[in-house]
Design a protein around this motif. Sequence first.
Motif, PDB file in Angstrom:
ATOM      1  N   ALA A   1       0.864  -1.184   0.000  1.00 45.03           N
ATOM      2  CA  ALA A   1       0.000   0.000   0.000  1.00 45.03           C
ATOM      3  C   ALA A   1       0.893   1.225   0.000  1.00 45.03           C
ATOM      4  O   ALA A   1       1.794   1.343   0.836  1.00 45.03           O
ATOM      5  CB  ALA A   1      -0.925   0.009   1.215  1.00 45.03           C
ATOM      6  N   VAL A   2       0.629   2.132  -0.918  1.00 42.81           N
ATOM      7  CA  VAL A   2       1.476   3.312  -1.055  1.00 42.81           C
ATOM      8  C   VAL A   2       0.606   4.516  -1.370  1.00 42.81           C
ATOM      9  O   VAL A   2      -0.395   4.411  -2.078  1.00 42.81           O
ATOM     10  CB  VAL A   2       2.541   3.091  -2.156  1.00 42.81           C
ATOM     11  CG1 VAL A   2       1.885   2.877  -3.508  1.00 42.81           C
ATOM     12  CG2 VAL A   2       3.518   4.251  -2.233  1.00 42.81           C
ATOM     13  N   VAL A   3       0.983   5.671  -0.805  1.00 41.48           N
ATOM     14  CA  VAL A   3       0.344   6.942  -1.134  1.00 41.48           C
ATOM     15  C   VAL A   3       1.357   7.727  -1.952  1.00 41.48           C
ATOM     16  O   VAL A   3       2.266   8.341  -1.397  1.00 41.48           O
ATOM     17  CB  VAL A   3      -0.059   7.723   0.133  1.00 41.48           C
ATOM     18  CG1 VAL A   3      -0.778   9.012  -0.249  1.00 41.48           C
ATOM     19  CG2 VAL A   3      -0.952   6.873   1.027  1.00 41.48           C
TER      20      VAL A   3
ATOM     21  N   VAL B   1      -4.564   6.317  -2.071  1.00 41.01           N
ATOM     22  CA  VAL B   1      -3.823   5.099  -1.755  1.00 41.01           C
ATOM     23  C   VAL B   1      -3.937   4.141  -2.938  1.00 41.01           C
ATOM     24  O   VAL B   1      -5.038   3.857  -3.409  1.00 41.01           O
ATOM     25  CB  VAL B   1      -4.356   4.417  -0.485  1.00 41.01           C
ATOM     26  CG1 VAL B   1      -3.491   3.211  -0.126  1.00 41.01           C
ATOM     27  CG2 VAL B   1      -4.426   5.392   0.672  1.00 41.01           C
ATOM     28  N   VAL B   2      -2.805   3.646  -3.403  1.00 38.66           N
ATOM     29  CA  VAL B   2      -2.771   2.546  -4.364  1.00 38.66           C
ATOM     30  C   VAL B   2      -2.307   1.323  -3.582  1.00 38.66           C
ATOM     31  O   VAL B   2      -1.259   1.366  -2.938  1.00 38.66           O
ATOM     32  CB  VAL B   2      -1.817   2.839  -5.528  1.00 38.66           C
ATOM     33  CG1 VAL B   2      -1.932   1.756  -6.596  1.00 38.66           C
ATOM     34  CG2 VAL B   2      -2.095   4.213  -6.118  1.00 38.66           C
TER      35      VAL B   2
ATOM     36  N   GLN C   1      -0.875   0.937 -10.883  1.00 38.39           N
ATOM     37  CA  GLN C   1      -1.935  -0.059 -10.962  1.00 38.39           C
ATOM     38  C   GLN C   1      -1.659  -1.088 -12.053  1.00 38.39           C
ATOM     39  O   GLN C   1      -1.959  -2.273 -11.885  1.00 38.39           O
ATOM     40  CB  GLN C   1      -3.280   0.618 -11.228  1.00 38.39           C
ATOM     41  CG  GLN C   1      -3.884   1.333 -10.037  1.00 38.39           C
ATOM     42  CD  GLN C   1      -5.267   1.862 -10.341  1.00 38.39           C
ATOM     43  OE1 GLN C   1      -5.416   2.957 -10.877  1.00 38.39           O
ATOM     44  NE2 GLN C   1      -6.278   1.084 -10.012  1.00 38.39           N
ATOM     45  N   GLN C   2      -1.111  -0.641 -13.167  1.00 39.14           N
ATOM     46  CA  GLN C   2      -0.844  -1.562 -14.269  1.00 39.14           C
ATOM     47  C   GLN C   2       0.243  -2.563 -13.946  1.00 39.14           C
ATOM     48  O   GLN C   2       0.346  -3.601 -14.607  1.00 39.14           O
ATOM     49  CB  GLN C   2      -0.478  -0.761 -15.524  1.00 39.14           C
ATOM     50  CG  GLN C   2      -1.646  -0.023 -16.147  1.00 39.14           C
ATOM     51  CD  GLN C   2      -1.263   0.755 -17.389  1.00 39.14           C
ATOM     52  OE1 GLN C   2      -0.064   0.908 -17.695  1.00 39.14           O
ATOM     53  NE2 GLN C   2      -2.247   1.251 -18.128  1.00 39.14           N
TER      54      GLN C   2
ATOM     55  N   VAL D   1      -8.024   4.070  -3.280  1.00 40.83           N
ATOM     56  CA  VAL D   1      -9.005   4.655  -2.368  1.00 40.83           C
ATOM     57  C   VAL D   1      -8.457   5.994  -1.894  1.00 40.83           C
ATOM     58  O   VAL D   1      -7.232   6.188  -1.844  1.00 40.83           O
ATOM     59  CB  VAL D   1      -9.278   3.713  -1.167  1.00 40.83           C
ATOM     60  CG1 VAL D   1      -8.057   3.610  -0.262  1.00 40.83           C
ATOM     61  CG2 VAL D   1     -10.494   4.176  -0.367  1.00 40.83           C
ATOM     62  N   PHE D   2      -9.342   6.920  -1.585  1.00 38.26           N
ATOM     63  CA  PHE D   2      -8.942   8.234  -1.088  1.00 38.26           C
ATOM     64  C   PHE D   2      -9.133   8.298   0.421  1.00 38.26           C
ATOM     65  O   PHE D   2     -10.154   7.827   0.944  1.00 38.26           O
ATOM     66  CB  PHE D   2      -9.768   9.345  -1.753  1.00 38.26           C
ATOM     67  CG  PHE D   2      -9.461   9.554  -3.204  1.00 38.26           C
ATOM     68  CD1 PHE D   2      -8.442  10.409  -3.590  1.00 38.26           C
ATOM     69  CD2 PHE D   2     -10.179   8.885  -4.180  1.00 38.26           C
ATOM     70  CE1 PHE D   2      -8.152  10.612  -4.934  1.00 38.26           C
ATOM     71  CE2 PHE D   2      -9.897   9.081  -5.524  1.00 38.26           C
ATOM     72  CZ  PHE D   2      -8.886   9.940  -5.898  1.00 38.26           C
ATOM     73  N   LEU D   3      -8.162   8.890   1.102  1.00 40.59           N
ATOM     74  CA  LEU D   3      -8.239   9.098   2.545  1.00 40.59           C
ATOM     75  C   LEU D   3      -8.589  10.556   2.831  1.00 40.59           C
ATOM     76  O   LEU D   3      -8.205  11.450   2.067  1.00 40.59           O
ATOM     77  CB  LEU D   3      -6.919   8.723   3.225  1.00 40.59           C
ATOM     78  CG  LEU D   3      -6.461   7.281   3.046  1.00 40.59           C
ATOM     79  CD1 LEU D   3      -5.143   7.042   3.789  1.00 40.59           C
ATOM     80  CD2 LEU D   3      -7.521   6.292   3.522  1.00 40.59           C
TER      81      LEU D   3
END
Length: 372
Positions: free
Chosen positions: A287-289, A359-360, A340-341, A349-351
């Motif tokens: 998980a990364v922002v 967040v990806v 994503q690819q 998702v957005f925080l």
Amino acid sequence: MQCSHRQAHFPLPHSIHHTNLRSPCGAGVCKRDNCPYRHVAADRLAETRSAWVAGRKASRLDAARLDGDPHENESKKDKAARASLFADFLLAEYGEASLKSGSGVVDVAGGRGDLSFELHCRRGIRTTLIEPRPQKLTKAQRKYFKAQRGKEVSRRPLQQTEQGQEQRGTGSGGGADDAAAVGRALAQAEAAQMPRQFRCFFGPHLLLDGSSDGGSTERYGCTIDPPQAPQVSTAVVTAAELPALSSEETAELRALLFSCSVVVGMHPDEATEPLVDFAIQLKKPWAVVPCCVFAHQFPGRTLKLPESQPADSGSGSDSQSQGSAGKAVQSYEDFVRYLQQKSPGARTVFLPFHGKNQVVYMPASATSPGAA
């Protein structure tokens, strides 16, 4: 109009300078033709200035809001809360038991260690920080440790009273010495509670033990590509300034990486793509922002074309090559799609905090042994 370019004037929005807002001059009448400043009565200057500052702040937040973000600016929290919100997301998505499995969470390029602190100290989830800069506590984090020390001290008075009653007969009193010893013990306990940190740059070079001859190496059930140049941060610290990791530390770090539960990063800058590549290679949830794109530093990044979209045709080999490679990654939206690819099951998702808040991530279910 009775106003002043010396008392109650400041520029219109297209030409505002903070010095003009902060430093109104003395009384007088504006005699300028086509004066570029807004003229406000002296008794309304503070009110008008506050309204302008609020409007400018709202405009900046609107401009920084990402496409698709469902959170209104009024409902978002300040950037100081982003580590806490990201930690809450990780717990909700992966679960406490999953995060605590193996060697715990690996926080890549975590800056001063805010996310590691939230997970390791506040939530009791073992976290390892990989970041060249040293950890630095914020004021809120110091208050947290101070409160923890207060709880420790509050449990000691009865013990000290009992010891004092025993020592009265012998004539020995240890008030000051005992307090100093308690302070030293609590300081040591505070340091022990901090996340384990490895001060180094993150990159493929960390995954090999030096025994490879330059080709890919099969280890831990996956293929590890040959080492490349580490991802060097452009800020503050250079590789020459870092203390070299000992062989024991290198072996410890490598073991932590291969046995970790999740790999995460909050605005990890240049380490974003190596973080994702590492997790995919070892089939770890991640998980990364993302924050900065660094398009000029990584010109080779290109988006994959959809299967239904043919490559651009061209008469020359260069145009054919560019068409088959797809669009170059230039914008933040491109970078999110690019990450994503790399893994078809990745989601976003957005925080609810200001700034880059998307967040990806790869769900744990998508990396489980039974996942397709």
